[in-house]
Design a protein around this motif. Sequence first.
Motif, mmCIF file in Angstrom:
data_model
loop_
_atom_site.group_PDB
_atom_site.id
_atom_site.type_symbol
_atom_site.label_atom_id
_atom_site.label_comp_id
_atom_site.label_asym_id
_atom_site.label_seq_id
_atom_site.Cartn_x
_atom_site.Cartn_y
_atom_site.Cartn_z
ATOM 1 N N SER A 1 44.194 -37.525 -1.089
ATOM 2 C CA SER A 1 43.153 -36.905 -0.535
ATOM 3 C C SER A 1 43.221 -35.786 0.148
ATOM 4 O O SER A 1 44.436 -35.447 0.913
ATOM 5 C CB SER A 1 42.641 -38.600 0.333
ATOM 6 N N VAL A 2 42.308 -35.591 -0.046
ATOM 7 C CA VAL A 2 42.054 -34.081 0.320
ATOM 8 C C VAL A 2 40.881 -34.047 1.665
ATOM 9 O O VAL A 2 39.600 -34.305 0.844
ATOM 10 C CB VAL A 2 41.625 -32.694 -0.301
ATOM 11 N N PHE A 3 41.050 -33.157 2.867
ATOM 12 C CA PHE A 3 39.510 -33.608 3.657
ATOM 13 C C PHE A 3 39.289 -32.130 4.282
ATOM 14 O O PHE A 3 39.762 -31.126 4.216
ATOM 15 C CB PHE A 3 39.948 -34.607 5.149
ATOM 16 N N TYR A 4 38.244 -32.189 4.218
ATOM 17 C CA TYR A 4 37.344 -30.675 4.360
ATOM 18 C C TYR A 4 36.388 -30.528 5.767
ATOM 19 O O TYR A 4 35.646 -31.767 5.263
ATOM 20 C CB TYR A 4 36.559 -29.921 3.130
ATOM 21 N N ASP A 5 36.478 -29.749 6.517
ATOM 22 C CA ASP A 5 35.484 -29.760 7.616
ATOM 23 C C ASP A 5 35.511 -28.263 8.122
ATOM 24 O O ASP A 5 36.268 -27.798 7.841
ATOM 25 C CB ASP A 5 36.361 -30.405 8.831
ATOM 26 N N ASN A 6 34.246 -28.428 8.989
ATOM 27 C CA ASN A 6 33.870 -26.752 9.598
ATOM 28 C C ASN A 6 34.155 -25.786 8.453
ATOM 29 O O ASN A 6 34.358 -24.628 8.730
ATOM 30 C CB ASN A 6 35.660 -26.154 10.636
ATOM 31 N N ILE A 7 32.978 -26.266 7.865
ATOM 32 C CA ILE A 7 32.795 -25.676 6.840
ATOM 33 C C ILE A 7 31.770 -24.090 7.154
ATOM 34 O O ILE A 7 30.362 -24.250 7.601
ATOM 35 C CB ILE A 7 32.258 -25.624 5.776
ATOM 36 N N ASN A 8 32.775 -22.516 7.098
ATOM 37 C CA ASN A 8 31.425 -22.036 7.615
ATOM 38 C C ASN A 8 31.411 -20.704 6.652
ATOM 39 O O ASN A 8 32.104 -20.333 6.208
ATOM 40 C CB ASN A 8 31.253 -20.988 8.698
ATOM 41 N N LEU A 9 29.700 -20.046 6.398
ATOM 42 C CA LEU A 9 29.615 -18.991 5.235
ATOM 43 C C LEU A 9 28.362 -18.547 5.937
ATOM 44 O O LEU A 9 27.275 -18.518 6.225
ATOM 45 C CB LEU A 9 29.177 -19.433 4.284
ATOM 46 N N VAL A 10 29.454 -16.946 6.367
ATOM 47 C CA VAL A 10 28.183 -15.772 6.588
ATOM 48 C C VAL A 10 28.111 -14.409 6.271
ATOM 49 O O VAL A 10 29.241 -14.028 5.515
ATOM 50 C CB VAL A 10 28.653 -15.483 7.954
ATOM 51 N N GLU A 11 27.287 -13.945 6.189
ATOM 52 C CA GLU A 11 27.530 -11.880 5.129
ATOM 53 C C GLU A 11 28.084 -11.340 6.552
ATOM 54 O O GLU A 11 27.728 -11.873 7.803
ATOM 55 C CB GLU A 11 25.838 -11.813 4.582
ATOM 56 N N ILE A 12 28.999 -10.594 5.514
ATOM 57 C CA ILE A 12 29.601 -9.446 6.774
ATOM 58 C C ILE A 12 28.744 -7.956 6.257
ATOM 59 O O ILE A 12 29.005 -8.008 4.577
ATOM 60 C CB ILE A 12 31.036 -9.912 6.797
ATOM 61 N N SER A 13 28.955 -7.380 6.871
ATOM 62 C CA SER A 13 28.799 -5.920 7.001
ATOM 63 C C SER A 13 30.318 -5.563 6.205
ATOM 64 O O SER A 13 31.177 -5.638 6.319
ATOM 65 C CB SER A 13 28.685 -4.997 7.606
ATOM 66 N N ALA A 14 30.123 -5.095 4.933
ATOM 67 C CA ALA A 14 30.901 -4.389 4.386
ATOM 68 C C ALA A 14 31.672 -2.670 5.164
ATOM 69 O O ALA A 14 30.523 -1.681 5.831
ATOM 70 C CB ALA A 14 30.702 -3.670 3.005
ATOM 71 N N PRO A 15 32.784 -3.032 5.601
ATOM 72 C CA PRO A 15 33.445 -2.005 6.503
ATOM 73 C C PRO A 15 33.626 0.102 5.450
ATOM 74 O O PRO A 15 33.228 -0.323 4.269
ATOM 75 C CB PRO A 15 34.510 -1.579 6.427
ATOM 76 N N GLU A 16 33.051 0.722 5.951
ATOM 77 C CA GLU A 16 32.504 2.301 5.178
ATOM 78 C C GLU A 16 34.032 2.791 5.127
ATOM 79 O O GLU A 16 34.812 2.723 5.501
ATOM 80 C CB GLU A 16 31.297 3.193 6.498
ATOM 81 N N CYS A 17 33.841 3.249 4.289
ATOM 82 C CA CYS A 17 35.514 4.042 3.304
ATOM 83 C C CYS A 17 34.811 5.512 3.147
ATOM 84 O O CYS A 17 33.937 5.420 2.475
ATOM 85 C CB CYS A 17 36.557 2.696 2.704
ATOM 86 N N SER A 18 36.181 6.870 2.739
ATOM 87 C CA SER A 18 36.461 7.650 1.915
ATOM 88 C C SER A 18 37.202 8.257 1.967
ATOM 89 O O SER A 18 38.104 7.140 1.360
ATOM 90 C CB SER A 18 35.634 8.287 3.144
#
Length: 194
Positions: free
Chosen positions: A149-166
């Motif tokens: 068996s596999v157990f999953y817990d504390n699932i969290n999904l959030v939008e993140i801002s993409a860091p700027e680059c150049s």
Amino acid sequence: LLSGLFTNKNILLGPGNLIINGDFSNGNIGWIFGNTYMGTASILNNQLKVTSYSFAYQQIDSLTNSAGKTFRLNFSMQSLGVEGIHPQISVQDLDNGWQSVDGAYWSLGRQTPGGWKEYSYTFTIPTNGHRYIISFGTTEQYDKDRMASVFYDNINLVEISAPECSNTVGCEPGYLCVDSACKYVSKLYIEAED
């Protein structure tokens, strides 16, 4: 690509989490179980328990019109029973034949039973107007005659801002600078660049 590996089981499930009932404190609310004719998926002790070839998923409506946006998925996982079960996590496009989103399919390999491990992944939504799910399950088991068996817990999904680059400010490994923002790229692309 694995973006981070953490050491404790206390991932924040606060404001901004797009997953409903990611700590399973409300049983199976928000979750749909699949492929249970070959294995089982259930809630046990406020955790998602998955055995061979089964899975649980959740449709995330807020991803429908998020093309180009980057998200971070955090979760806890542990394997129990015999060695050999293969945990699998993916973000799938229901309107494209349940295909995994590029860079959003993670097979954690053959597991040895042990304590909780923490995982963090990032992905970018490619297309607006599609329905997306996040699936937690297993693929084949090394020894099909002995159940694990596999157990999953504390699932969290959030939008993140993409860091700027150049040209002078780069991105973290696994990301490329596209239109002045760091964008996730698939492992296949990175390997082709080496």
